[in-house]
Scaffold this motif. Structure first.
Motif, PDB file in Angstrom:
ATOM      1  N   MET A 200       0.849  -1.178   0.000  1.00 19.13           N
ATOM      2  CA  MET A 200       0.000   0.000   0.000  1.00 19.13           C
ATOM      3  C   MET A 200       0.889   1.233   0.000  1.00 19.13           C
ATOM      4  N   PRO A 201       0.444   2.320  -0.634  1.00 22.03           N
ATOM      5  CA  PRO A 201       1.266   3.536  -0.646  1.00 22.03           C
ATOM      6  C   PRO A 201       1.401   4.122   0.753  1.00 22.03           C
ATOM      7  N   VAL A 202       2.424   4.927   0.929  1.00 22.32           N
ATOM      8  CA  VAL A 202       2.617   5.611   2.200  1.00 22.32           C
ATOM      9  C   VAL A 202       1.638   6.773   2.321  1.00 22.32           C
ATOM     10  N   TRP A 203       1.481   7.525   1.219  1.00 25.22           N
ATOM     11  CA  TRP A 203       0.540   8.635   1.235  1.00 25.22           C
ATOM     12  C   TRP A 203       0.089   8.930  -0.183  1.00 25.22           C
ATOM     13  N   ASN A 204      -1.010   9.663  -0.285  1.00 26.24           N
ATOM     14  CA  ASN A 204      -1.610   9.990  -1.577  1.00 26.24           C
ATOM     15  C   ASN A 204      -1.862  11.488  -1.685  1.00 26.24           C
ATOM     16  N   LEU A 205      -1.981  11.932  -2.911  1.00 23.59           N
ATOM     17  CA  LEU A 205      -2.607  13.219  -3.199  1.00 23.59           C
ATOM     18  C   LEU A 205      -4.013  12.909  -3.698  1.00 23.59           C
ATOM     19  N   THR A 206      -5.007  13.472  -3.043  1.00 22.72           N
ATOM     20  CA  THR A 206      -6.391  13.098  -3.272  1.00 22.72           C
ATOM     21  C   THR A 206      -7.263  14.333  -3.434  1.00 22.72           C
ATOM     22  N   ARG A 207      -8.256  14.215  -4.280  1.00 25.06           N
ATOM     23  CA  ARG A 207      -9.283  15.247  -4.360  1.00 25.06           C
ATOM     24  C   ARG A 207     -10.645  14.597  -4.127  1.00 25.06           C
ATOM     25  N   ILE A 208     -11.597  15.409  -3.736  1.00 27.28           N
ATOM     26  CA  ILE A 208     -12.960  14.938  -3.503  1.00 27.28           C
ATOM     27  C   ILE A 208     -13.839  15.416  -4.653  1.00 27.28           C
ATOM     28  N   GLU A 209     -14.572  14.502  -5.243  1.00 24.82           N
ATOM     29  CA  GLU A 209     -15.464  14.828  -6.358  1.00 24.82           C
ATOM     30  C   GLU A 209     -16.894  14.426  -5.997  1.00 24.82           C
ATOM     31  N   ARG A 210     -17.823  15.316  -6.240  1.00 19.76           N
ATOM     32  CA  ARG A 210     -19.221  15.021  -5.959  1.00 19.76           C
ATOM     33  C   ARG A 210     -19.984  14.705  -7.229  1.00 19.76           C
ATOM     34  N   ARG A 211     -20.772  13.635  -7.158  1.00 18.82           N
ATOM     35  CA  ARG A 211     -21.696  13.282  -8.225  1.00 18.82           C
ATOM     36  C   ARG A 211     -23.040  12.951  -7.591  1.00 18.82           C
ATOM     37  N   ASP A 212     -24.011  13.795  -7.854  1.00 11.62           N
ATOM     38  CA  ASP A 212     -25.347  13.611  -7.291  1.00 11.62           C
ATOM     39  C   ASP A 212     -25.258  13.543  -5.765  1.00 11.62           C
ATOM     40  N   ARG A 213     -25.706  12.429  -5.170  1.00  9.60           N
ATOM     41  CA  ARG A 213     -25.744  12.343  -3.701  1.00  9.60           C
ATOM     42  C   ARG A 213     -24.505  11.687  -3.108  1.00  9.60           C
ATOM     43  N   TRP A 214     -23.517  11.370  -3.946  1.00  7.81           N
ATOM     44  CA  TRP A 214     -22.299  10.714  -3.483  1.00  7.81           C
ATOM     45  C   TRP A 214     -21.106  11.656  -3.596  1.00  7.81           C
ATOM     46  N   ILE A 215     -20.157  11.520  -2.687  1.00  5.72           N
ATOM     47  CA  ILE A 215     -18.853  12.148  -2.867  1.00  5.72           C
ATOM     48  C   ILE A 215     -17.813  11.032  -2.969  1.00  5.72           C
ATOM     49  N   TYR A 216     -16.834  11.228  -3.857  1.00 17.68           N
ATOM     50  CA  TYR A 216     -15.826  10.221  -4.168  1.00 17.68           C
ATOM     51  C   TYR A 216     -14.437  10.721  -3.786  1.00 17.68           C
ATOM     52  N   ARG A 217     -13.618   9.821  -3.284  1.00 16.34           N
ATOM     53  CA  ARG A 217     -12.197  10.086  -3.124  1.00 16.34           C
ATOM     54  C   ARG A 217     -11.490   9.673  -4.405  1.00 16.34           C
ATOM     55  N   VAL A 218     -10.861  10.624  -5.053  1.00 16.82           N
ATOM     56  CA  VAL A 218     -10.156  10.356  -6.304  1.00 16.82           C
ATOM     57  C   VAL A 218      -8.663  10.511  -6.056  1.00 16.82           C
ATOM     58  N   GLN A 219      -7.927   9.432  -6.225  1.00 17.86           N
ATOM     59  CA  GLN A 219      -6.486   9.459  -5.981  1.00 17.86           C
ATOM     60  C   GLN A 219      -5.772   9.981  -7.228  1.00 17.86           C
ATOM     61  N   GLU A 220      -5.106  11.098  -7.071  1.00 15.52           N
ATOM     62  CA  GLU A 220      -4.401  11.712  -8.193  1.00 15.52           C
ATOM     63  C   GLU A 220      -2.951  11.253  -8.291  1.00 15.52           C
ATOM     64  N   PRO A 271     -15.816   7.623 -10.405  1.00 13.29           N
ATOM     65  CA  PRO A 271     -14.595   8.439 -10.483  1.00 13.29           C
ATOM     66  C   PRO A 271     -13.542   8.062  -9.446  1.00 13.29           C
ATOM     67  N   GLY A 272     -13.957   7.400  -8.367  1.00 13.22           N
ATOM     68  CA  GLY A 272     -13.035   6.971  -7.325  1.00 13.22           C
ATOM     69  C   GLY A 272     -13.520   5.691  -6.691  1.00 13.22           C
ATOM     70  N   PHE A 273     -12.601   4.943  -6.072  1.00 13.43           N
ATOM     71  CA  PHE A 273     -12.999   3.636  -5.542  1.00 13.43           C
ATOM     72  C   PHE A 273     -13.736   3.739  -4.209  1.00 13.43           C
ATOM     73  N   ALA A 274     -13.610   4.870  -3.503  1.00 14.22           N
ATOM     74  CA  ALA A 274     -14.282   5.047  -2.215  1.00 14.22           C
ATOM     75  C   ALA A 274     -15.276   6.188  -2.322  1.00 14.22           C
ATOM     76  N   SER A 275     -16.517   5.937  -1.914  1.00 10.77           N
ATOM     77  CA  SER A 275     -17.548   6.977  -1.946  1.00 10.77           C
ATOM     78  C   SER A 275     -18.464   6.807  -0.747  1.00 10.77           C
ATOM     79  N   VAL A 276     -19.174   7.886  -0.416  1.00 10.20           N
ATOM     80  CA  VAL A 276     -20.056   7.873   0.743  1.00 10.20           C
ATOM     81  C   VAL A 276     -21.276   8.726   0.439  1.00 10.20           C
ATOM     82  N   SER A 277     -22.407   8.348   1.023  1.00  8.53           N
ATOM     83  CA  SER A 277     -23.648   9.111   0.867  1.00  8.53           C
ATOM     84  C   SER A 277     -24.428   9.038   2.164  1.00  8.53           C
ATOM     85  N   MET A 278     -25.475   9.852   2.251  1.00  9.60           N
ATOM     86  CA  MET A 278     -26.344   9.846   3.434  1.00  9.60           C
ATOM     87  C   MET A 278     -27.210   8.596   3.453  1.00  9.60           C
TER      88      MET A 278
END
Length: 381
Positions: A200-220, A271-278
């Motif tokens: 596994m990587p030590v650390w990432n550069l990540t941005r958060i992207e929203r699509r509809d009711r989900w937000i995604y972690r996108v690893q850059e 857009p990212g492998f991890a996402s979360v919603s209400m």
């Protein structure tokens, strides 16, 4: 939002609805138990701080407030004496399962004058994904269709599923934040059997992207080792661990170049492998299956962890996946791997807190919850 945009919050005053949601957000469906576990014997549960009893009658599931209005005895201690009803264990006050109206008082005879004048609260119930779901309303509102809340891909496609439901200590918000947390997995889970052969990587550069009711972690960008000034080099790579190659699928479960993505999963174009919603639903996308977690509030100090693995297969392929889940994945992932998270959630003591760069995942989730719940309250008023 870039990962280096660090809010550095020390409390939760920025998110007042989230701060007040120790016992969860009302106005949502929550999975409570497996459908196969619900019988004609009432069972006690607690959701969003409210005690309820679930019971199955003639094939349908029902939920009532778990308190007889006579003397406060839990209705979950009672039994079904007549079809479509539940009778309190103390004096035989008998309530209709569908609307909660008092239909009979066994110890007051057939002409009891209190019948029809008393009722217990009932809750909407649905069954999906092999589980019983209960809607916790805001006031007297009507529930939204449960399919609107489920992950879209689970509504539109056939699948096979394995999972577990566990009561756990710790507030549901800590569990949800842990699931979506950018920083912990690469360090905490480096010792898990699930990641035994995968670096596994030590650390990432990540941005958060929203699509509809989900937000995604996108690893850059991923960094597999790091030189810490005055300390030395740190990496969790070992000679026996495989480092996945960088591919277009790198945001789906850290897959390697030889991995093939399931066509149903690929068609979603996550857009990212991890996402979360209400109201606290986590989705982790792997090449061949998707892992979901539902964090069900019990009270301010405990929650129910609902974790499921879904494979979009039918026939023999579905049987093979389910056998693999029972024989290996359930123990590795929903067992030892998830237990590492559970220990951290139980030990979490926040706020106050001092956030750092990767915590943009947490603040983005809190902002999403605040925005969505504000909208829900306005619609319900």
């Amino acid at each position: 939002m870039k990962q280096h945009d660090n809010p550095g919050r020390r409390d939760w005053k920025t998110w007042p609805h989230y701060d007040a949601a120790a016992c969860g957000f009302r106005g949502y469906w929550y999975p409570v138990t497996w459908s196969s576990h619900l019988t004609g014997t009432p069972a006690a549960f607690q959701i969003c701080g409210e005690k309820i009893t679930l019971i199955r009658d003639r094939g349908s599931a029902y939920a009532l407030h778990d308190r007889c209005p006579h003397r406060g005895i839990p209705l979950s201690m009672g039994s079904r004496q007549f079809p479509g009803t539940l009778s309190c264990a103390y004096h035989g006050w008998t309530f209709d399962l569908a609307d909660g109206v008092l239909k009979a008082v066994i110890t007051d005879g057939p002409d009891s004058r209190i019948c029809g004048k008393v009722r217990v609260r009932t809750y909407p119930v649905e069954e999906r994904l092999g589980m019983v779901w209960v809607y916790m309303p805001i006031g007297a509102e009507q529930p939204h269709p449960i399919d609107e809340q489920l992950p879209e891909e689970l509504v539109a496609h056939a699948f096979v599923m394995g999972g577990r439901i566990d009561p756990r200590p710790g507030n549901w918000r800590f569990a949800c934040e842990n699931g979506y947390d950018e920083g912990h997995a690469k360090y905490l889970h480096r010792t898990s059997m699930w990641r035994l052969f995968k670096a596994m990587p030590v650390w990432n550069l990540t941005r958060i992207e929203r699509r509809d009711r989900w937000i995604y972690r996108v690893q850059e960008e991923q960094f597999w080792s790091a030189d810490f000034p005055g300390l030395g080099t740190w990496s969790n790579r070992r000679w026996w661990k495989l480092r996945p190659a960088k591919t277009k699928a790198s945001n789906i479960g850290n897959t390697g170049a030889t991995s093939k993505v399931d066509p149903v999963i690929a068609a979603q174009e996550f857009p990212g492998f991890a996402s979360v919603s209400m109201p606290g639903v986590l989705r982790i996308v792997y090449p061949k299956f998707i892992h979901y977690e539902f964090y069900v509030p019990v009270d301010a100090g405990s929650h129910r962890y609902v974790g499921v693995m879904v494979n979009f297969a039918e026939g023999l392929a579905a049987l093979r996946f389910y056998a693999k889940y029972l024989g290996l994945i359930r123990w590795l992932f929903h067992g030892q791997f998830s237990a590492q998270d559970a220990r951290m959630v139980e030990a979490t003591d926040a706020p106050p807190e001092r956030l750092y760069r990767p915590d943009v995942s947490l603040t983005s989730w809190r902002a999403l919850a605040e925005e969505e719940y504000t909208r829900k309250l306005e619609a319900a008023s």
